[in-house]
Design an enzyme around this catalytic site. Structure first.
Site, PDB file in Angstrom:
ATOM      1  N   GLY A   1       3.089  33.657  11.981  1.00  0.00           N
ATOM      2  CA  GLY A   1       3.966  32.886  11.221  1.00  0.00           C
ATOM      3  C   GLY A   1       5.350  32.617  12.117  1.00  0.00           C
ATOM      4  O   GLY A   1       5.383  32.994  13.114  1.00  0.00           O
ATOM      5  N   LYS A   2       6.230  31.997  11.587  1.00  0.00           N
ATOM      6  CA  LYS A   2       7.368  31.776  12.322  1.00  0.00           C
ATOM      7  C   LYS A   2       8.416  31.230  11.630  1.00  0.00           C
ATOM      8  O   LYS A   2       8.202  30.577  10.384  1.00  0.00           O
ATOM      9  CB  LYS A   2       7.235  30.545  13.448  1.00  0.00           C
ATOM     10  CG  LYS A   2       8.159  30.725  14.658  1.00  0.00           C
ATOM     11  CD  LYS A   2       7.862  31.633  15.582  1.00  0.00           C
ATOM     12  CE  LYS A   2       8.806  32.059  16.552  1.00  0.00           C
ATOM     13  NZ  LYS A   2       8.369  32.832  17.711  1.00  0.00           N
ATOM     14  N   GLY A   3       9.572  31.792  11.530  1.00  0.00           N
ATOM     15  CA  GLY A   3      10.873  31.106  10.875  1.00  0.00           C
ATOM     16  C   GLY A   3      12.016  30.584  11.446  1.00  0.00           C
ATOM     17  O   GLY A   3      12.034  31.137  12.930  1.00  0.00           O
TER      18      GLY A   3
END
Ligand code: NAD
Length: 405
Positions: free
Chosen positions: A95-97
């Site tokens: 994931g990444k944000g």
């Protein structure tokens, strides 16, 4: 970045004989959250969290606060995280944000409000068994501690396993700060051993002397006193010394807020000059996309260690490989951070605190095993190390999917 990540996945899929549907599945993300964060004073920012794959375990990846954060960048980085966790074989996904913001334009109170609002938007989608964010560009243990506090207020979670990269007093892991630089050194060490070059006194150059570059150079100086650091750079200058620079002194100087352009009694050049150093190893620990088709012919090192994410472009990589330069890919070389994040998560869930020595030994063994796997695929299939890493990551993701996990 998204285009070249997809290109590399397609190419690995082709080599593995995957169907079009299997490849398309790897290019898709499971979920993409985009939302507006409005501070009390009316300032507005766009927040993102992209969850690529949780087939091997909960989504895992950093949160960056940077003006250039956008949907495609977050999507590419989430995809790369799924591959990275697969390559180093930890049971986590990708994931990444981020938030499109320059944190330097905010007061401390605004930064805290932004961090807490970010978590309020995401709380239903994250958590110890769902998605475990971590620090990335411009986010640090203080910001992560705000995230954790807000998340526990909303959900009542007391494990602190909802985020990694926390401060030590708030459930962080020993060795997390040094993990990426230290991991890079373990990977390089194993690579040299596999090449039968472990006893050579090498010269090396380091681009970027922040957390990752400075830890790498300091630990290298302690572990390999016969190696010589002959060039280093920060965003203002490259400094060189053929007799060898002292990494420990340079690191204290940088921590005190100094810039290499202010140093006296050393030779100084433009920041980009470090890329042309005639050294055995060039360590890239600053930014993505620093070696392209344009400057690739000027690179003189025979080994490149990618500690930043994507510092060597895909075309440049192919050309370097053709002329015998070995690029040790980011997916392997900078995975130390996510591996120690995994250990932090395990410690939180078990309510334990492991010693720095234990963390370092586990990290060494995990990364050396992964390096052997990538190296042997590269030899068997006669492909470059970055191609071998993609092949291994894609293969593991597909195998897990077909087991229906
Ligand atoms: P940092 O901000 O602490 O340090 C970055 C360094 O790069 C600074 O010394 C800065 O002066 C230098 N720099 C910036 N522009 C430069 C230029 N044009 N030429 C030379 N130097 C330049 O960041 P960090 O945490 O050390 O991360 C470095 C890279 O590694 C980033 O790309 C990051 O995404 C990647 N990375 C970091 C981690 C981690 O655990 N910190 C994990 C994986 C990947």
């Amino acid at each position: 970045m998204l285009k070249s990540t997809h290109q590399a996945i397609r190419s690995a899929g082709e080599k593995l004989g995957l169907t079009l549907t299997q490849v398309e599945d790897l290019l898709e993300v499971d979920a993409a959250h985009e939302f507006e964060i409005v501070l009390k004073n009316g300032k507005r920012f766009t927040g993102f969290r992209t969850q690529h794959s949780n087939k091997r375990g909960p989504y895992k990846g950093g949160v960056r606060f940077h003006p250039e954060v956008d949907f495609d960048e977050v999507r590419a980085l989430a995809t790369l995280m799924s591959l990275k966790t697969a390559v180093v074989d930890i049971p986590l996904g990708g994931g990444k944000g981020g938030v499109a913001v320059n944190p330097r334009d905010l007061s401390e109170a605004e930064l805290e409000e932004l961090a807490r609002e970010y978590v309020r938007h995401l709380a239903p989608h994250i958590g110890p068994d769902k998605d475990i964010p971590a620090p990335d560009v411009n986010t640090n243990p203080k910001i992560i501690d705000w995230f954790v506090d807000e998340y526990s207020k909303i959900t009542g979670d007391v494990t602190k396993a909802s985020f990694t990269g926390k401060s030590l007093q708030n459930g962080g892991s020993e060795g997390r700060n040094a993990a990426t630089g230290q991991g890079g050194l373990f990977v390089l060490e194993e690579f040299l051993e596999l090449e039968g070059r472990q006893n050579e006194p090498l010269t090396y150059a380091v681009q970027g002397f922040g957390n990752v570059g400075a830890f790498f150079a300091e630990l290298t100086q302690k572990r390999f006193p016969s190696w010589r650091l002959i060039a280093v750079s920060d965003s203002k200058a490259t400094i060189t010394d053929k007799k060898g620079l002292n990494a420990i002194n340079l690191s204290s100087f940088k921590q005190s807020g100094g810039s290499f352009s202010e140093l006296e009694n050393v030779s100084k050049y433009d920041p980009e000059q470090v890329l042309e150093t005639k050294a055995d190893v060039l360590v890239l620990a600053a930014l993505g996309g620093v070696i392209t088709e344009d400057n690739e012919p000027e690179v003189k090192a025979k080994i490149i260690l990618e500690l930043a994410n994507g510092p060597v472009g895909i075309e440049a990589q192919a050309r370097l490989s053709k002329r015998g330069v070995q690029v040790i890919p980011d997916m392997l070389a900078n995975a130390g951070g996510v591996i120690v994040s995994y250990y932090e998560w395990q410690q939180n869930l078990a309510d334990e605190h492991w010693s720095e020595e234990r963390v370092s030994q586990m990290l060494e063994s995990q990364l050396k095993k992964a390096t052997k796997s990538v190296y042997s695929i590269s030899n068997e299939k006669k492909m470059s190390l970055p191609e071998a890493a993609y092949l291994l990551g894609v293969q593991r993701l597909v195998e897990t999917s077909s087991k229906g996990n």
